[in-house]
Motif scaffolding. Sequence first.
Motif, PDB file in Angstrom:
ATOM      1  N   GLY A  96       0.822  -1.206   0.000  1.00 26.95           N
ATOM      2  CA  GLY A  96       0.000   0.000   0.000  1.00 26.95           C
ATOM      3  C   GLY A  96       0.856   1.255   0.000  1.00 26.95           C
ATOM      4  N   THR A  97       0.210   2.382  -0.277  1.00 28.14           N
ATOM      5  CA  THR A  97       0.878   3.681  -0.299  1.00 28.14           C
ATOM      6  C   THR A  97       0.259   4.565   0.767  1.00 28.14           C
ATOM      7  OG1 THR A  97       1.190   3.470  -2.689  1.00 28.14           O
ATOM      8  CG2 THR A  97       1.406   5.684  -1.758  1.00 28.14           C
ATOM      9  N   ASP A  98       1.098   5.222   1.541  1.00 30.20           N
ATOM     10  CA  ASP A  98       0.603   6.118   2.588  1.00 30.20           C
ATOM     11  C   ASP A  98      -0.272   7.211   1.978  1.00 30.20           C
ATOM     12  OD1 ASP A  98       0.399   7.451   5.143  1.00 30.20           O
ATOM     13  OD2 ASP A  98       1.909   8.856   4.410  1.00 30.20           O
ATOM     14  N   ASN A  99      -1.435   7.436   2.585  1.00 28.61           N
ATOM     15  CA  ASN A  99      -2.330   8.513   2.163  1.00 28.61           C
ATOM     16  C   ASN A  99      -2.833   9.299   3.368  1.00 28.61           C
ATOM     17  OD1 ASN A  99      -3.518   9.897  -0.001  1.00 28.61           O
ATOM     18  ND2 ASN A  99      -5.463   8.879   0.316  1.00 28.61           N
ATOM     19  N   GLY A 100      -2.160   9.121   4.500  1.00 26.41           N
ATOM     20  CA  GLY A 100      -2.512   9.821   5.737  1.00 26.41           C
ATOM     21  C   GLY A 100      -2.120   8.989   6.938  1.00 26.41           C
TER      22      GLY A 100
END
Length: 133
Positions: A96-100
């Motif tokens: 996953g990619t950090d989005n917050g």
Amino acid sequence: MFDHIGFRVRDLHASRRFYEAVAASVGLQVIDNSDTSFLIIRSTDARIPFVWVGTEEPKFWKPGHRVSNSPIHLAFSARSTADVDAFHKAALQAGGTDNGKPAPRGPEEAHYYGAYVLDPDGNNIEAGFRGAA
């Protein structure tokens, strides 16, 4: 509130790896559904509500239906702020990619602590805990 929801993904293997990691972090399970889909459930004894994730085109789609061009937003309830932290870490380790990053969200009186990540298809996936930290 709902019986089930579902959405399509491009790469079932990458999505399964991601959702197995994040589901476990918030006390959920991923189980087989078919060769082209899986379910996210509370437990094998509590299969409803569920989230269907798969690559096949649903049979109820009519000609002209297509996969949304907009990402979806899906929020899982966490049991604690520590689970939110574990969700974020597991999601990043599973592609996953950090989005917050995990943090208090919304007005202070909401007592909400959440984190956001993007899944392999760019959908915004959240885990949040409501309650005093």
